[in-house]
Design an enzyme around this catalytic site. Structure first.
Site, PDB file in Angstrom:
ATOM      1  N   MET A  82     212.307 112.421  20.184  1.00 46.94           N
ATOM      2  CA  MET A  82     211.987 113.700  19.552  1.00 46.94           C
ATOM      3  C   MET A  82     213.058 114.764  19.805  1.00 46.94           C
ATOM      4  O   MET A  82     213.865 114.646  20.732  1.00 46.94           O
ATOM      5  CB  MET A  82     210.647 114.217  20.079  1.00 46.94           C
ATOM      6  N   HIS A  83     213.033 115.802  18.980  1.00 50.33           N
ATOM      7  CA  HIS A  83     213.709 117.085  19.198  1.00 50.33           C
ATOM      8  C   HIS A  83     215.223 117.080  19.012  1.00 50.33           C
ATOM      9  O   HIS A  83     215.839 118.145  18.990  1.00 50.33           O
ATOM     10  CB  HIS A  83     213.421 117.642  20.603  1.00 50.33           C
ATOM     11  N   ASP A 240     208.311 109.610  18.737  1.00 45.37           N
ATOM     12  CA  ASP A 240     208.008 108.494  19.644  1.00 45.37           C
ATOM     13  C   ASP A 240     206.669 108.660  20.349  1.00 45.37           C
ATOM     14  O   ASP A 240     205.953 107.684  20.574  1.00 45.37           O
ATOM     15  CB  ASP A 240     209.135 108.267  20.652  1.00 45.37           C
TER      16      ASP A 240
END
Length: 503
Positions: A82-83, A240
């Site tokens: 992520m991110h 995820d």
């Protein structure tokens, strides 16, 4: 011929591709490692091309080594770290290395967001701004690398960039978009208030899709590159942690997931958006349409254990390493470890806190240190579960996945510290299996993600808490809760010093 779907788990240190049949069996699996670079203290970057190359090598190996016929691969979906910020120019070329989720350079930008939007930001995103999220990274590039940012036409997250390279189609699913903290979580749209506050045009944000949405066919160029066929359907995929929740079978409100990967995650299925954790716990859109999940994150879980073993027990097997920990006692003979080696997120959003061993004296042996690390990681998970307890959201079962689910000792430590039963999965594959479930649902093999998960998954061994150990850990945890506040000032000064000497 066995028809399969591919679940692509794009992680921080490796990509793992699993071929899964209609009954949920892992027919074959291939992985490929790639590096993370740290140009400065607190920075964490990756070359997006490594994701594409690694995934392609894994798929080619499935075809050539495991003899998975390309025509039998009906669908593909993703679980993605992520991110991470991937900036593309007008020709959709990558402008700079991706800035990853565990990068902590953006403290000034986090303060800028807080000062400009205040509580309004929390109301829109259901999350406080933190260094790990994507928006602060965007603002950092905008401020520190203006020439690069001027060329930026669009941004993507890691798995969405990989999907783009495989299909030629640009999109982002809701579960991953929520982690950018530019999404209005309840309205399921990009927030114009946030975009306008930071002068980001609407064209900068990709189209939003549901995780199970059809996202395109494998492109001709990628088919040539990988050996796949252009008839293979590709589906949106998920963050995820959202995929991990599905892959763990976390489909009921009485269950909480405990996941020990590089980072650690405690997650809970949320049927609707009515609960308000006031930003203490992340609240994101789910990969299951119109559902949500909440989660707290320990930035260094398995990573803390891997670091300690790499430094002090590199030549030992993991099983031998854990046998040493078994020689210690509950509470590691009074030795306490705080796993803040990369900063912390929940419940302490602090990029500059650092880990520590407390209570050290001459009696302690290496086994005590190992056990203290294992326990300290789970104490940090207990911090997250305490927030759930305060909100009176009842649960009685912990589903353990990841590295912590591979060790009976660590599983029993979890049961004793949490004071609740801990169960494993027979075929635990975490986010990768969640991605496969998403693909299977998108293809129509099942009517819903829940139906697919129930078909694919089966639970394994159950670990019950031992009353005597629970009491001892309650005493140790009360001490652990003091550790952050007792060490924060020293940690911040040391990090400032490290930055000074490295600049």
């Amino acid at each position: 011929m066995t028809k399969v779907v591919l679940g692509i788990d794009l992680g921080t240190s490796a990509v793992k591709v699993s071929a899964v049949d209609r009954r949920g069996n892992i027919v074959a699996q291939q992985s490929f490692d790639y590096p993370v670079t740290q140009p400065q203290v607190g920075w964490s970057e990756q070359n997006p091309e490594d994701w594409v190359n690694g995934t392609t090598v894994a798929i080619v190996n499935l075809i050539l080594k495991d003899h998975i016929a390309p025509t039998d691969i009906e669908g593909i979906s993703y679980s993605g770290q992520m991110h991470g910020l991937v900036l593309l120019d007008e020709n959709h070329q990558v402008l700079r290395p991706a800035i990853l989720w565990n990068d902590t350079r953006t403290s000034a930008q986090v303060e800028e967001i807080k000062n400009k939007l205040g509580k309004k930001f929390l109301d829109i995103t259901r999350n406080y701004p933190l260094e790990g999220f994507t928006l602060p990274k965007i603002l950092w590039v905008k401020e520190k690398e203006p020439e690069i940012f001027k060329q930026a036409d669009l941004f993507l997250l890691p798995k969405d960039y990989l999907r783009y390279r495989m299909t030629g189609k640009l999109a982002m699913d809701y579960s991953d978009a929520a982690g950018t903290v530019v999404l209005n979580v309840t309205k399921k749209c990009w927030s114009t208030d946030i975009a306008e506050a930071f002068d980001l045009p609407s064209s900068f944000f990709p189209e939003l899709i549901t995780s199970t949405d059809f996202a395109g066919y494998i492109s001709e160029s990628y088919a040539t590159f990988s050996g796949l066929t252009t008839q293979t359907k590709v589906y949106g995929g998920a963050a995820d942690n959202a995929a991990g929740v599905i892959g763990a079978g976390l489909l009921k409100s009485n269950m909480v997931m405990s996941s020990i990967g590089t980072s650690g995650v405690v997650a809970k299925f949320e049927n609707n958006a009515d609960i308000d954790y006031h930003g203490q716990i992340h609240f994101f859109n789910h990969a299951i349409p119109n559902k949500y999940y909440s989660m707290g994150v320990t930035l260094a879980a398995g990573d803390a254990n891997s670091w300690f073993k790499r430094v002090f027990g590199e030549t030992q097997s993991f099983s031998a390493w854990l046998r040493e920990a078994e020689q210690s006692s509950v509470g590691a003979n009074g030795l306490l470890f705080t796993p803040y080696i990369s900063g912390e997120r929940t419940p302490y959003p602090d990029a500059d806190i650092r880990g520590s061993f407390l209570g050290l004296d001459r009696k302690h042996q290496r086994g005590d240190f190992i056990r203290a690390v294992l326990e300290g990681i789970i104490f940090s998970f207990k911090d997250i579960m305490t927030i759930y307890d305060q909100q009176e959201v009842g649960f009685d079962t912990i589903i353990a996945i990841g590295g912590g689910a591979k060790s009976p000792l660590w599983l029993q430590i979890q049961a004793d510290i949490f004071g609740k039963r801990v169960t494993t999965l027979e075929n635990e594959q975490g986010p990768g299996l969640g991605a496969a479930i998403i693909a299977a649902t998108g293809l129509g093999w099942f009517d819903s993600v829940q139906e697919a998960a129930q078909s694919f998954l089966s639970f394994g061994t159950v670990y019950e808490p031992k009353a005597e150990n629970v009491l001892k850990y309650q005493q140790m945890y009360s001490i652990y809760q003091m550790a952050y506040h007792s060490t924060a000032e020293v940690s911040h000064k040391l990090v400032a010093y490290q930055r000074k000497i490295s600049s």
